[in-house]
Write a protein that holds these residues in place. Structure first.
Motif, PDB file in Angstrom:
ATOM      1  N   ALA A 160      36.102  65.334  -6.743  1.00 38.65           N
ATOM      2  CA  ALA A 160      36.950  66.446  -6.170  1.00 38.65           C
ATOM      3  C   ALA A 160      36.852  66.026  -4.555  1.00 38.65           C
ATOM      4  O   ALA A 160      37.974  66.026  -4.089  1.00 38.65           O
ATOM      5  CB  ALA A 160      36.450  67.893  -6.274  1.00 38.65           C
ATOM      6  N   VAL A 161      35.766  65.938  -4.152  1.00 35.72           N
ATOM      7  CA  VAL A 161      35.720  65.307  -2.683  1.00 35.72           C
ATOM      8  C   VAL A 161      36.486  64.081  -2.366  1.00 35.72           C
ATOM      9  O   VAL A 161      37.448  63.955  -1.430  1.00 35.72           O
ATOM     10  CB  VAL A 161      34.400  65.317  -2.095  1.00 35.72           C
TER      11      VAL A 161
ATOM     12  N   ARG B 202      43.371  61.228  -0.914  1.00 35.17           N
ATOM     13  CA  ARG B 202      44.883  61.872  -0.562  1.00 35.17           C
ATOM     14  C   ARG B 202      45.412  62.042   0.738  1.00 35.17           C
ATOM     15  O   ARG B 202      46.543  61.984   1.059  1.00 35.17           O
ATOM     16  CB  ARG B 202      45.094  63.196  -1.468  1.00 35.17           C
ATOM     17  N   VAL B 203      44.517  62.320   1.626  1.00 32.52           N
ATOM     18  CA  VAL B 203      44.944  62.506   3.115  1.00 32.52           C
ATOM     19  C   VAL B 203      44.604  61.443   3.560  1.00 32.52           C
ATOM     20  O   VAL B 203      45.307  61.186   4.836  1.00 32.52           O
ATOM     21  CB  VAL B 203      44.111  63.878   3.770  1.00 32.52           C
ATOM     22  N   ARG B 204      43.803  60.433   3.278  1.00 35.19           N
ATOM     23  CA  ARG B 204      43.905  59.217   3.896  1.00 35.19           C
ATOM     24  C   ARG B 204      44.055  58.025   3.065  1.00 35.19           C
ATOM     25  O   ARG B 204      43.226  57.258   2.619  1.00 35.19           O
ATOM     26  CB  ARG B 204      42.448  59.007   4.725  1.00 35.19           C
TER      27      ARG B 204
ATOM     28  N   ASN C 236      42.474  54.422   3.502  1.00 34.78           N
ATOM     29  CA  ASN C 236      40.968  54.183   3.456  1.00 34.78           C
ATOM     30  C   ASN C 236      40.668  53.783   1.882  1.00 34.78           C
ATOM     31  O   ASN C 236      41.492  54.004   0.728  1.00 34.78           O
ATOM     32  CB  ASN C 236      40.176  55.187   3.733  1.00 34.78           C
TER      33      ASN C 236
ATOM     34  N   ALA D 179      40.127  63.952 -12.362  1.00 35.20           N
ATOM     35  CA  ALA D 179      40.386  62.905 -11.337  1.00 35.20           C
ATOM     36  C   ALA D 179      41.175  61.761 -12.125  1.00 35.20           C
ATOM     37  O   ALA D 179      41.925  60.992 -11.741  1.00 35.20           O
ATOM     38  CB  ALA D 179      39.248  62.669 -10.419  1.00 35.20           C
TER      39      ALA D 179
ATOM     40  N   ILE E 129      35.245  54.889   2.997  1.00 33.39           N
ATOM     41  CA  ILE E 129      34.477  55.980   2.753  1.00 33.39           C
ATOM     42  C   ILE E 129      33.954  56.423   1.688  1.00 33.39           C
ATOM     43  O   ILE E 129      34.531  56.402   0.426  1.00 33.39           O
ATOM     44  CB  ILE E 129      35.639  57.447   3.269  1.00 33.39           C
TER      45      ILE E 129
ATOM     46  N   THR F 213      38.881  62.879  -4.289  1.00 34.29           N
ATOM     47  CA  THR F 213      40.215  63.196  -4.646  1.00 34.29           C
ATOM     48  C   THR F 213      41.040  63.283  -3.195  1.00 34.29           C
ATOM     49  O   THR F 213      41.838  62.924  -2.736  1.00 34.29           O
ATOM     50  CB  THR F 213      40.598  64.063  -5.582  1.00 34.29           C
ATOM     51  N   ALA F 214      40.576  64.413  -2.398  1.00 30.21           N
ATOM     52  CA  ALA F 214      41.092  64.786  -1.235  1.00 30.21           C
ATOM     53  C   ALA F 214      40.929  63.791  -0.283  1.00 30.21           C
ATOM     54  O   ALA F 214      41.808  63.614   0.653  1.00 30.21           O
ATOM     55  CB  ALA F 214      40.405  66.194  -0.934  1.00 30.21           C
ATOM     56  N   ILE F 215      39.978  63.063  -0.178  1.00 34.92           N
ATOM     57  CA  ILE F 215      39.816  62.193   1.120  1.00 34.92           C
ATOM     58  C   ILE F 215      40.858  61.164   0.738  1.00 34.92           C
ATOM     59  O   ILE F 215      41.701  60.790   1.673  1.00 34.92           O
ATOM     60  CB  ILE F 215      38.366  61.349   0.939  1.00 34.92           C
TER      61      ILE F 215
ATOM     62  N   ARG G  34      44.363  62.599 -13.438  1.00 37.43           N
ATOM     63  CA  ARG G  34      45.515  62.425 -12.487  1.00 37.43           C
ATOM     64  C   ARG G  34      45.823  60.924 -12.075  1.00 37.43           C
ATOM     65  O   ARG G  34      46.589  60.826 -11.117  1.00 37.43           O
ATOM     66  CB  ARG G  34      44.967  63.258 -11.080  1.00 37.43           C
TER      67      ARG G  34
END
Lengths: 353, 242
Positions: free
Chosen positions: B74-75, B81-83, B86, B108, B45, B77-79, B111
């Motif tokens: 930021a986008v 973390r939840v997947r 990928n 980012a 992704i 990071t979230a992708i 972290r």
């Protein structure tokens, strides 16, 4: 299960039970109990909590998580929500579902941390750039704060559009006993073929809001307008009290409506024909409910809009009524809250004219 | 006849909108080749920036999200973390990553997000018409520094790769260039390393790629490559930073 809980905690718990799996936020008063609660309970529920480096990062993290199809949210308070507006516009432009909680405080600028309803314009009439709309729900009780998280996620997914839960510091900080269901939603109702999951077995998905070819952006905007028309037709919500014979209808939303309701009850005890119309969805604005109110034979009809602002919902009420009836206003902001006594005094004075 | 060279599956068969001599086409291809070689196309992704590469998703053949200007990390990071299974990468220019998105970049990285970052440094804003970037060289003429960047007024070029190096969360930083075939091969190796690191759960990896912008440098494609070799690498030395 009955629990005594604050508005902020109810919002957080309501989101988790609604199947929210991603939260990102940045500290700001008076909503700090939401991220604190999420930091403990979201990982326990198998979701992700991130304390972001800024409001901008937080809303864009929500954009990213939502792009993968999971239920995602952020929360903040007025100045922080101003910072999120660009991201909200992108979420609307990319047609992603997400929930944004705004626990309003006094403004403009840094303002103060007292309850306020001064972000109504921002929430319902734009905020970010472009012709987009935000579904806006205004809970008046801690129970509704809990329940509306589920409703907010459901509407956001149904229409692939961001939804906002608009509360204030009073609702967020007070505690009330509420019913909660410990049955976290696992399967989201709406299919998400658009989600970014890796293109195994299908064509690549693209999440975007950029349309450079001539005519494409206009076409996309027309599609959005059609969607907004459907939402306006189907998703108006309101609460009405004593509207059948009212000579004066108080119009108020959120925690302010609780005070207005107290005034209505006291005035009814005195035999005064007073009603209450509380918009529950601020966008779509419950125009139909206003259209249905009739002046009873031989009677008269006036409206009194009461807000913790200097008249931000007022114009929507006038438009909903097509200026058929007189509309008066009572409002305070910056920490001032119209009291039950003030409302009664003003209502009696309007009735005596 | 045996086919020995073809378009990677990760790259669609269409022409790009890039100017002649621009480095983005090469960088896009290198990323696509690496993704093919690592057999991760269906797991990838990507997060595209705002800037000249905004429509990278039209050229790549895998899942991709647009991000607001500066917010790619930021986008991403979230992708991720939840997947976490990928493979998530951002592709960002110098304005996006080092100016408006510098905060997202630093945090980012700090972290230690397990992401791969492709950072295109061409010392200028291309899409908006050649304005000064944080990486513009002192003396370099741009639309907003028409007499040349003055250090006293505009500061020195921001070396964000060197800034990120000391952060414990950052596992790999390398600066490469596209100014010669030899350097292009090194760039590909570095990109591959950044993706392999993510596959191995090693952590935040960033490859800075010095890339030509003939249009806004006011040079021919050939002279742009020479300018990287003779001038730009003096300010931005090539090699492994971490």
């Amino acid at each position: 299960m009955k629990v005594l809980i604050s508005g902020n905690e109810a919002i957080a718990e309501g989101a988790i039970q609604a199947g929210c799996s991603f939260y990102a936020g940045y500290p700001i008063t008076p909503q700090n109990e939401i991220p604190a609660y999420m930091s403990v309970h979201m990982p326990q529920a198998g979701g992700v909590f991130i304390q972001a480096e800024s409001e901008l990062a937080a809303i864009n993290m929500v954009y990213g998580a939502s792009a993968t199809g999971v239920r995602s949210m952020t929360s903040s308070s007025s100045p922080g929500v101003s910072l999120k507006q660009e991201g909200i516009s992108y979420i609307a432009g990319a047609e992603l579902p997400a929930v944004i909680v705004n626990i309003m405080r006094g403004g403009p600028g840094l303002g103060n941390i007292a309850p306020s309803q001064s972000d109504y314009f921002q929430a319902t009439h734009g905020g970010g750039h472009g012709d987009y709309r935000l579904i806006v729900l205004a809970p008046a009780t801690v129970q509704e704060a809990y329940d509306f998280m589920s409703l907010g996620f459901s509407l956001a997914e149904k229409y692939r559009n961001p939804a906002m839960i608009l509360g204030d510091g009073m609702l967020a900080q007070m505690m009330e006993p509420i019913n909660i269901k410990k049955s976290r939603i696992k399967n989201q109702k709406y299919a998400r073929p658009w989600a970014l999951t890796g293109c195994r077995g299908r064509k690549p998905n693209i999440v975007k809001s950029f349309y450079m070819q001539e005519g494409d952006l206009e076409k996309f905007n027309l599609h959005l307008q059609e969607k907004y028309k459907t939402i306006e037709a189907q998703e108006q919500r309101h609460e009405g009290l004593f509207l059948d014979d009212a000579e004066i209808v108080l119009v108020s939303y959120g925690s302010m409506s609780r005070i207005a309701k107290g005034a209505v009850q006291r005035l009814r005890e005195k035999g005064k024909k007073v009603g209450l119309l509380r918009p529950v969805s601020l966008w779509p604005f419950p125009k139909k409910a206003f259209g249905q109110i009739r002046v009873h034979p031989g009677g008269r009809l006036k409206f009194l809009v009461i807000e913790m602002s200097y008249g931000q919902m007022l114009n929507d009420v006038k438009l909903a009524l097509n200026c058929k009836y007189p509309v008066e206003f009572l409002g305070r902001a910056g920490g001032g809250i119209p009291t039950e006594d003030e409302i009664i005094k003003r209502t009696l004075s309007l009735l005596s004219r | 006849m045996k086919k020995i060279f073809s378009r990677p599956e990760s790259l669609r068969d269409i022409s790009t909108h890039y100017c002649s001599g621009c480095g983005h086409g090469i960088a896009h291809r290198l990323v696509a080749e690496v993704i093919d070689e690592l057999k991760i196309r269906e797991r990838v992704i990507a997060v595209a920036p705002v800037g000249c590469a905004v429509v990278a998703y039209d050229y790549w053949n895998f899942d991709c999200s647009e991000a607001a200007h500066g917010r790619a990390l930021a986008v991403a990071t979230a992708i991720k973390r939840v997947r976490p299974k990928n493979i998530v990468f951002t592709y960002q220019g110098d304005g996006d990553l080092a100016a408006i998105g510098a905060n997202e970049t630093i945090h980012a990285a700090n972290r230690g997000e397990n992401l791969s970052v492709i950072f295109i440094n061409n010392a200028i804003y291309g899409m908006t018409g050649g304005q000064m970037a944080p990486t513009t060289l002192v003396g370099q003429k741009t639309a907003t520094t028409q007499r040349g960047r003055a250090a006293q007024e505009h500061g020195h070029p921001l070396k964000i790769s060197e800034m990120l190096g000391p952060l414990p969360g950052v596992k790999y930083v390398e600066r490469v260039s596209l100014h010669s075939p030899q350097e292009v091969l090194k760039a590909k190796k570095a990109i591959k390393q950044a993706f392999q690191n993510q596959i191995g759960n090693i952590g935040f990896s960033l490859v800075e790629i010095l890339s030509p912008c003939p249009t806004y440098w006011g040079l021919t494609p050939k002279k742009s490559l020479d300018w990287i070799r003779d001038v730009m690498v003096k300010e931005f030395p090539l090699g492994r930073i971490k």
